[in-house]
Design a protein around this motif. Structure first.
Motif, PDB file in Angstrom:
ATOM      1  N   PHE A 347       4.507   3.853   8.071  1.00 39.11           N
ATOM      2  CA  PHE A 347       5.821   4.459   7.863  1.00 39.11           C
ATOM      3  C   PHE A 347       6.083   4.727   6.387  1.00 39.11           C
ATOM      4  CE2 PHE A 347       6.874   2.771  12.140  1.00 39.11           C
ATOM      5  CZ  PHE A 347       7.349   3.958  12.692  1.00 39.11           C
ATOM      6  N   ALA A 348       5.676   3.816   5.502  1.00 41.17           N
ATOM      7  CA  ALA A 348       5.823   4.055   4.074  1.00 41.17           C
ATOM      8  C   ALA A 348       5.014   5.268   3.641  1.00 41.17           C
ATOM      9  CB  ALA A 348       5.388   2.818   3.286  1.00 41.17           C
ATOM     10  N   SER A 349       3.879   5.509   4.311  1.00 40.67           N
ATOM     11  CA  SER A 349       3.057   6.676   4.020  1.00 40.67           C
ATOM     12  C   SER A 349       3.741   7.956   4.486  1.00 40.67           C
ATOM     13  CB  SER A 349       1.687   6.551   4.700  1.00 40.67           C
ATOM     14  OG  SER A 349       0.996   5.409   4.266  1.00 40.67           O
ATOM     15  N   ILE A 350       4.471   7.871   5.577  1.00 39.92           N
ATOM     16  CA  ILE A 350       5.194   9.042   6.085  1.00 39.92           C
ATOM     17  C   ILE A 350       6.334   9.414   5.149  1.00 39.92           C
ATOM     18  CG2 ILE A 350       6.673   9.875   7.959  1.00 39.92           C
ATOM     19  CD1 ILE A 350       4.954   8.149   9.863  1.00 39.92           C
ATOM     20  N   SER A 351       7.082   8.421   4.695  1.00 40.21           N
ATOM     21  CA  SER A 351       8.193   8.678   3.762  1.00 40.21           C
ATOM     22  C   SER A 351       8.594   7.377   3.084  1.00 40.21           C
ATOM     23  CB  SER A 351       9.394   9.289   4.488  1.00 40.21           C
ATOM     24  OG  SER A 351      10.469   9.458   3.592  1.00 40.21           O
ATOM     25  N   THR A 352       8.192   7.225   1.830  1.00 37.26           N
ATOM     26  CA  THR A 352       8.592   6.028   1.081  1.00 37.26           C
ATOM     27  C   THR A 352      10.099   5.974   0.844  1.00 37.26           C
ATOM     28  OG1 THR A 352       6.421   5.867   0.025  1.00 37.26           O
ATOM     29  CG2 THR A 352       8.249   4.762  -1.065  1.00 37.26           C
ATOM     30  N   PRO A 353      10.783   7.087   0.506  1.00 36.19           N
ATOM     31  CA  PRO A 353      12.244   7.002   0.335  1.00 36.19           C
ATOM     32  C   PRO A 353      12.968   6.539   1.592  1.00 36.19           C
ATOM     33  CG  PRO A 353      11.404   9.033  -0.625  1.00 36.19           C
ATOM     34  CD  PRO A 353      10.264   8.427   0.143  1.00 36.19           C
ATOM     35  N   LYS A 354      12.471   6.918   2.766  1.00 40.92           N
ATOM     36  CA  LYS A 354      13.134   6.532   4.009  1.00 40.92           C
ATOM     37  C   LYS A 354      12.780   5.113   4.442  1.00 40.92           C
ATOM     38  CE  LYS A 354      13.852  10.972   6.375  1.00 40.92           C
ATOM     39  NZ  LYS A 354      13.660  11.886   5.248  1.00 40.92           N
ATOM     40  N   PHE A 355      11.523   4.692   4.219  1.00 41.10           N
ATOM     41  CA  PHE A 355      11.044   3.449   4.818  1.00 41.10           C
ATOM     42  C   PHE A 355      10.507   2.430   3.813  1.00 41.10           C
ATOM     43  CE2 PHE A 355      10.154   6.852   7.991  1.00 41.10           C
ATOM     44  CZ  PHE A 355      11.084   6.463   8.938  1.00 41.10           C
ATOM     45  N   GLY A 356      10.226   2.828   2.591  1.00 40.99           N
ATOM     46  CA  GLY A 356       9.583   1.921   1.655  1.00 40.99           C
ATOM     47  C   GLY A 356      10.553   1.083   0.850  1.00 40.99           C
ATOM     48  N   CYS A 357      10.053  -0.022   0.339  1.00 39.83           N
ATOM     49  CA  CYS A 357      10.728  -0.878  -0.644  1.00 39.83           C
ATOM     50  C   CYS A 357      11.831  -1.760  -0.075  1.00 39.83           C
ATOM     51  CB  CYS A 357      11.303  -0.052  -1.798  1.00 39.83           C
ATOM     52  SG  CYS A 357      10.051   0.905  -2.677  1.00 39.83           S
ATOM     53  N   ASN A 358      12.798  -1.217   0.617  1.00 41.51           N
ATOM     54  CA  ASN A 358      13.950  -2.011   1.028  1.00 41.51           C
ATOM     55  C   ASN A 358      13.698  -2.722   2.360  1.00 41.51           C
ATOM     56  OD1 ASN A 358      16.000  -1.095  -1.087  1.00 41.51           O
ATOM     57  ND2 ASN A 358      15.279   0.838  -0.257  1.00 41.51           N
ATOM     58  N   ASN A 359      14.476  -3.766   2.598  1.00 40.29           N
ATOM     59  CA  ASN A 359      14.350  -4.537   3.835  1.00 40.29           C
ATOM     60  C   ASN A 359      14.792  -3.708   5.034  1.00 40.29           C
ATOM     61  OD1 ASN A 359      13.471  -6.904   2.520  1.00 40.29           O
ATOM     62  ND2 ASN A 359      15.573  -7.448   2.025  1.00 40.29           N
ATOM     63  N   TRP A 360      14.131  -3.951   6.163  1.00 39.24           N
ATOM     64  CA  TRP A 360      14.571  -3.388   7.439  1.00 39.24           C
ATOM     65  C   TRP A 360      15.302  -4.482   8.213  1.00 39.24           C
ATOM     66  CZ3 TRP A 360       9.688  -0.576   9.817  1.00 39.24           C
ATOM     67  CH2 TRP A 360       9.270   0.423   8.933  1.00 39.24           C
ATOM     68  N   TYR A 361      16.398  -4.113   8.853  1.00 40.48           N
ATOM     69  CA  TYR A 361      17.165  -5.079   9.652  1.00 40.48           C
ATOM     70  C   TYR A 361      17.104  -4.675  11.120  1.00 40.48           C
ATOM     71  CZ  TYR A 361      18.976  -7.084   5.368  1.00 40.48           C
ATOM     72  OH  TYR A 361      19.077  -7.718   4.151  1.00 40.48           O
ATOM     73  N   ARG A 362      16.563  -5.562  11.924  1.00 40.28           N
ATOM     74  CA  ARG A 362      16.449  -5.262  13.350  1.00 40.28           C
ATOM     75  C   ARG A 362      17.797  -5.466  14.021  1.00 40.28           C
ATOM     76  NH1 ARG A 362      11.987  -8.230  17.004  1.00 40.28           N
ATOM     77  NH2 ARG A 362      13.540  -9.894  17.081  1.00 40.28           N
ATOM     78  N   ILE A 363      18.340  -4.401  14.582  1.00 41.92           N
ATOM     79  CA  ILE A 363      19.658  -4.474  15.209  1.00 41.92           C
ATOM     80  C   ILE A 363      19.570  -4.548  16.735  1.00 41.92           C
ATOM     81  CG2 ILE A 363      20.840  -3.341  13.311  1.00 41.92           C
ATOM     82  CD1 ILE A 363      20.678  -0.730  14.743  1.00 41.92           C
ATOM     83  N   PHE A 364      18.392  -4.230  17.274  1.00 45.82           N
ATOM     84  CA  PHE A 364      18.227  -4.377  18.724  1.00 45.82           C
ATOM     85  C   PHE A 364      16.767  -4.619  19.046  1.00 45.82           C
ATOM     86  CE2 PHE A 364      17.088  -2.662  22.892  1.00 45.82           C
ATOM     87  CZ  PHE A 364      17.959  -3.385  23.708  1.00 45.82           C
TER      88      PHE A 364
END
Length: 620
Positions: A347-364
């Protein structure tokens, strides 16, 4: 074969050049950064001279690392970096191309700084970084037009990203973390390699794809076909095919791996900007860390443990660290995992601004929150921020001609959207900032198509009548699809999850997203890059369904804040409705609309002090 250096050509006038600071308008570096790189080149040259004299056995990457830290006066002996190089041997392929760049490949400091600037993407492109990768992979052949294995290219980038991820973690002992990730890594690497090979195959067959004319390295048509078939059989691709595939499918592959890694090697912390000091890849977090009242109990560096069917676990339990004190990891806070999750890398390879660096929070997560539409609604409605929906599903083929044995195919697919989810919409909503994807068995990214009049624009769909009853005709069935979807029509979305969260239906083409096969592996007649793709759909059984809040920290914070307000308003509305309903119900009982004996005594009062006779209320 080693390269011969001389102090006159290699080091030259490097010390004199250090005093001549280069303007950021030329290279993108500040004066301090330019001086650091110039001094770094001088130190590395000296290290290589000592190596030729038998006084230094460090490989080139390790020499750059040590010299860079020495110049910054950082207490770093290079042991951790050396251990990582041994654990991830593919990275050592960078030694030769970096050697040429630092030593005698370019003759002047200005060209050297410009090349490093381009590798780090300071001018908005990463062509030199791609050249670095291809030269590293083609080093044995030593030819510009030579092909290399697609799987080697992906593995090379992944291992660089994994080392980069480790560099910002703790002790090297964490390398011993007991986590079954090698199989997961191989699957993701193979999936990305499959995507690259399929792109190369279609590029060769069509002689044209996506606006690029492939370089096939042959002088004649027959020679071209012969060379292409050989590369295809061996799983190889050319530099041009790799570059074009990377631009179209994974535009940030080089940036999130090679570019960031080189920046970490060339520049110690004191020379790094705040942007480059961020964690290179996201960590998985639980939304309960934000929504739960127990958040204050989390210590610095700790997180609530979660386990994902797609991304793995986000923690190191006590057994991973070699301790036998492992009680209940599901209810305790733990240290974050140090190993890079291969799907996160994708996913970071697809788009670092969208998916890279920051934490992901699972909401479901269906396995955690429950497999009900109500729980899904409660988890995602009101959140105003980008979300990533990912699922694992399988299809069992019982009509296999191989001894009548059934075969099961497992796929990982989903969608990304930057728009918020809206309840019970009878039409499509959202913006074009979204896409469909498949992670396994072949990586695919299907981008949105531009809306042309009434054609297209069908991005998001979220509709269910499970809580509604048609009073006039209870047996009437809503013709709209009931569930969650992307693309297609309101009756047949392109990617559709039913309201029971049991099945996902996928089709190959619509007017809102690029043509391509999702779900089952494509047959020869249903090629995702072929214009002959059919409109048929297939159904898969959902095994895992997860939704993550993604984006930068501010966006995620604002998204959860909006969800709190949404839930507060919904709770207040429900309380008011209940209050109004009770008052109306009580009034109906008093007025006799609802037959009851609860107020019969009112008609039976007989001139008592606190009452009056029936029919005499108006006289009082």
């Amino acid at each position: 074969m080693g390269t011969t250096y001389s102090s006159e050509t290699a080091c030259g006038n490097a010390n004199d050049d250090a005093a001549d600071a280069h303007s950021s308008s030329n290279t993108g570096f500040s004066k301090v950064e330019s001086q650091h790189l110039t001094q770094l080149r001088t130190s590395v040259c000296q290290q290589q001279q000592q190596k030729q004299q038998g006084k230094n056995n460090d490989n080139f990457l390790l020499s750059i690392w040590k010299c860079s830290r020495d110049l910054a006066a950082e207490a770093e002996d290079g042991k951790k970096f050396a251990t990582l190089l041994d654990e991830f041997p593919s990275i050592k392929k960078m030694n030769s191309p970096l050697e040429r760049i630092f030593m005698n490949h370019y003759g002047d400091e200005q060209r050297f700084l410009e090349t490093i600037s381009n590798i780090l993407g300071l001018h908005g492109h990463s062509r030199d970084a791609v050249d670095l990768v291809c030269n590293a992979l083609c080093n044995k052949n030593n030819g510009e037009g030579e092909a290399f294995l697609a799987e080697d290219a992906i593995e090379f980038c992944f291992e660089i990203a994994a080392v980069l991820h480790f560099l910002v973690q703790g002790d090297v002992a964490d390398l011993m973390e007991q986590r079954s990730i090698s199989k997961e890594s191989n699957m993701m690497i193979q999936s990305m390699a499959n995507s690259l090979l399929r792109y190369a195959k279609n590029s060769r067959e069509d002689q044209y794809y996506g606006g690029y004319a492939p370089e096939l390295g042959a002088a004649s048509g027959s020679a071209t076909a012969s060379n292409n078939n050989t590369a295809k059989e061996e799983g190889q691709v050319t530099k041009r095919e790799f570059l074009e595939w990377q631009r179209k499918v994974v535009p940030d592959l080089i940036y999130c791996s090679v570019t960031k890694f080189c920046h970490a090697v060339f520049f110690p912390t004191r020379f790094s900007s705040q942007h480059h000091q961020q964690q290179p890849f996201p960590f998985l977090r639980s939304a309960k860390e934000i929504t739960s009242q127990t958040t204050t109990k989390l210590k610095e560096g700790e997180m609530m443990p979660i386990s994902s069917a797609v991304f793995g676990k986000n923690f190191r339990n006590s057994s991973d660290n070699g301790s036998s004190n492992n009680k209940d990891n599901s209810s305790t806070t733990t240290q974050p995992a140090t190993l890079l999750s291969p799907p996160i890398f994708a996913f970071a390879s697809i788009s670092t601004p969208k998916f890279g660096c920051n934490n992901w929070y699972r909401i479901f997560a269906g396995a955690e929150n429950g497999w009900t539409w109500h729980q899904l609604e409660h988890s995602i409605l009101g959140y105003e921020g980008p979300t990533l929906l990912v699922m694992q599903a399988h299809h069992t083929n019982n009509n296999n001609s191989n001894n009548n044995k059934s075969t099961t195919t497992t796929v990982t697919l989903g969608a990304y959207t930057a728009s918020k989810w809206e309840k019970n919409k009878r039409d499509f909503f959202g913006t074009s900032d979204c896409f469909l994807f498949q992670l396994h068995p072949t990586l695919r990214v299907l981008k949105p198509l531009p809306k042309m009049g009434t054609r297209g624009g069908h991005y998001m769909y979220f509709h269910s009548n499970t809580n509604k009853v048609n009073a006039t005709n209870p047996t009437r069935k809503d013709e709209l699809a009931e569930g969650l979807g992307f693309g297609g029509t309101v009756r047949n979305p392109r990617l559709f999850i039913d309201s029971h969260l049991e099945e996902v239906t996928v089709s190959h083409q619509d007017t809102s997203f690029e043509e391509g096969y999702l779900g089952l592996p494509p047959s020869e007649t249903n090629d995702p890059f072929s214009s002959q793709t059919s409109y048929s759909s297939s159904k898969l059984h959902i095994d895992a369904l997860e939704i993550y809040a993604v984006g930068d920290a501010g966006t995620i914070t604002n998204g959860f804040r909006a969800q709190y307000q949404h839930r507060d308003i919904a709770d207040a509305t429900l309380r008011n409705a209940r209050t109004v309903d009770k008052a109306a119900f009580l009034g109906d009982m008093r007025n006799g609309v609802i037959e009851t004996k609860a107020f019969a005594h009112r008609g039976q009062v007989d001139g008592r002090a606190h009452g009056c006779l029936k029919g005499e209320e108006g006289r009082l």
